[in-house]
Design an enzyme around this catalytic site. Structure first.
Site, short mmCIF file in Angstrom:
data_model
loop_
_atom_site.label_atom_id
_atom_site.label_comp_id
_atom_site.label_asym_id
_atom_site.label_seq_id
_atom_site.Cartn_x
_atom_site.Cartn_y
_atom_site.Cartn_z
N GLY A 29 -6.48 -2.25 -2.61
CA GLY A 29 -6.74 -3.45 -1.82
C GLY A 29 -7.28 -4.64 -2.58
N GLU A 53 -14.74 -5.06 -4.11
CA GLU A 53 -13.98 -4.49 -2.98
C GLU A 53 -13.27 -5.61 -2.23
OE1 GLU A 53 -12.88 -1.99 -1.53
OE2 GLU A 53 -14.28 -0.32 -1.36
N ASP A 54 -12.13 -5.30 -1.66
CA ASP A 54 -11.45 -6.25 -0.77
C ASP A 54 -12.24 -6.39 0.53
OD1 ASP A 54 -10.93 -3.60 -0.16
OD2 ASP A 54 -8.81 -3.86 0.24
N ASP A 104 -15.97 -1.77 5.34
CA ASP A 104 -15.89 -1.44 6.76
C ASP A 104 -17.07 -0.51 7.08
OD1 ASP A 104 -14.76 0.54 8.92
OD2 ASP A 104 -13.37 -1.14 9.04
N VAL A 126 -7.48 -5.74 9.73
CA VAL A 126 -6.82 -6.91 9.14
C VAL A 126 -5.80 -6.48 8.10
CG1 VAL A 126 -8.69 -8.57 9.56
CG2 VAL A 126 -8.71 -7.19 7.45
N ASP A 163 -3.26 -3.64 3.30
CA ASP A 163 -1.98 -3.20 3.86
C ASP A 163 -2.11 -2.63 5.26
OD1 ASP A 163 -3.40 -0.81 2.98
OD2 ASP A 163 -1.53 0.25 3.40
N ARG A 182 0.60 -6.38 1.78
CA ARG A 182 -0.40 -6.70 0.75
C ARG A 182 -0.14 -8.05 0.09
NH1 ARG A 182 -3.53 -2.15 -0.30
NH2 ARG A 182 -2.51 -0.14 -0.12
P1 5GP Z 1 -14.83 1.92 4.38
O1 5GP Z 1 -14.97 3.12 3.47
O2 5GP Z 1 -15.91 0.88 4.13
O3 5GP Z 1 -14.77 2.32 5.83
O4 5GP Z 1 -13.44 1.27 4.10
C1 5GP Z 1 -13.20 0.71 2.86
C2 5GP Z 1 -11.75 0.60 2.49
O5 5GP Z 1 -10.87 0.78 3.60
C3 5GP Z 1 -11.49 -0.79 1.97
O6 5GP Z 1 -11.64 -0.83 0.58
C4 5GP Z 1 -10.08 -1.06 2.41
O7 5GP Z 1 -9.20 -0.65 1.39
C5 5GP Z 1 -9.91 -0.23 3.64
N1 5GP Z 1 -10.11 -1.06 4.84
C6 5GP Z 1 -11.24 -1.25 5.55
N2 5GP Z 1 -11.06 -2.08 6.58
C7 5GP Z 1 -9.75 -2.44 6.53
C8 5GP Z 1 -8.93 -3.31 7.34
O8 5GP Z 1 -9.34 -3.93 8.33
N3 5GP Z 1 -7.63 -3.43 6.93
C9 5GP Z 1 -7.11 -2.79 5.87
N4 5GP Z 1 -5.83 -3.00 5.59
N5 5GP Z 1 -7.85 -1.97 5.08
C10 5GP Z 1 -9.15 -1.80 5.41
MG MG Z 2 -10.27 -0.99 -0.75
#
Ligand code: 5GP
Ligand code: MG
Length: 176
Positions: free
Chosen positions: A46, A100-101, A104, A154, A160, A166
């Site tokens: 991402g 990080e992109d 969440d 998103v 993606d 992407r």
């Molecule tokens: P987390 O571990 O914080 O729940 O999620 C982190 C990873 O999940 C991010 O680095 C990203 O790659 C993916 N991610 C989290 N939220 C989104 C979103 O809204 N859209 C997309 N496409 N990827 C997400």
């Molecule tokens: Mg990511």
């Protein structure tokens, strides 16, 4: 409105708005790491576009590398985090910036932190372009946040849906 895979998305941020966020983060990181040895660790897939733009706006000269794993399947976080690939750098004496992109739940970030904290880095900080405060379940502080966004899925600017979207230069939100 656009369609990616089987879902419809609405534009949430224009390419210019995203670039303004990236520029502002580059300015802050430049200030904070001037004359320090900085290693940027981008999290694939991402963050590939974000890292590429971020380092072009920066005036300092960091080392740049990438780590990879995935916690996302479909449109909700699975909570599962897989193995981390690419932590073969010697982090001793370096200031590490995890890039990080989007953050969440924070599960991915917590896992990365756990692995990196035994590698003797001088400091570890985190930059994320987007942050969903309502979804965040960790206590790890985020030093650089481009923009807080609502807890909606998103796509675009590196992120993606089912492997697609992407390369979009804007950010799109799943239609609720
Ligand atoms: P987390 O571990 O914080 O729940 O999620 C982190 C990873 O999940 C991010 O680095 C990203 O790659 C993916 N991610 C989290 N939220 C989104 C979103 O809204 N859209 C997309 N496409 N990827 C997400
Ligand atoms: Mg990511």
């Amino acid at each position: 409105m656009i369609q990616v895979g089987d879902k419809h998305f609405e534009e949430y941020l224009t390419a210019d708005q995203i670039q303004s966020c990236v520029k502002e983060l580059a300015r802050q990181i430049d200030n904070d790491f001037a004359s320090k040895d900085l290693l940027i660790l981008g999290i694939l897939n991402g963050a590939f576009l974000f890292v590429a733009d971020l380092v072009k706006y920066m005036t300092i000269d960091p080392e740049i590398s990438f780590l990879k794993f995935a916690s996302y399947e479909g449109t909700t976080s699975t909570g599962k985090v897989h193995d981390l690939i690419g932590v073969n750098e010697d982090l001793a004496g370096k200031h590490v910036l995890i890039v990080e992109d989007i953050v969440d739940s924070g599960t991915t970030l917590a896992h990365i932190m756990n692995i990196l904290k035994s590698k003797n880095a001088t400091s570890i900080s985190t930059a994320t372009l987007f942050f969903k405060p309502e979804a965040y379940q960790q206590k790890i502080a985020l030093q650089y946040i481009g923009k807080e966004i609502p807890n909606l899925f998103v796509v675009g600017y590196g992120m993606d849906y089912q492997g697609k979207g992407r390369n979009l230069t804007e950010l799109y939100q799943l239609k609720p």
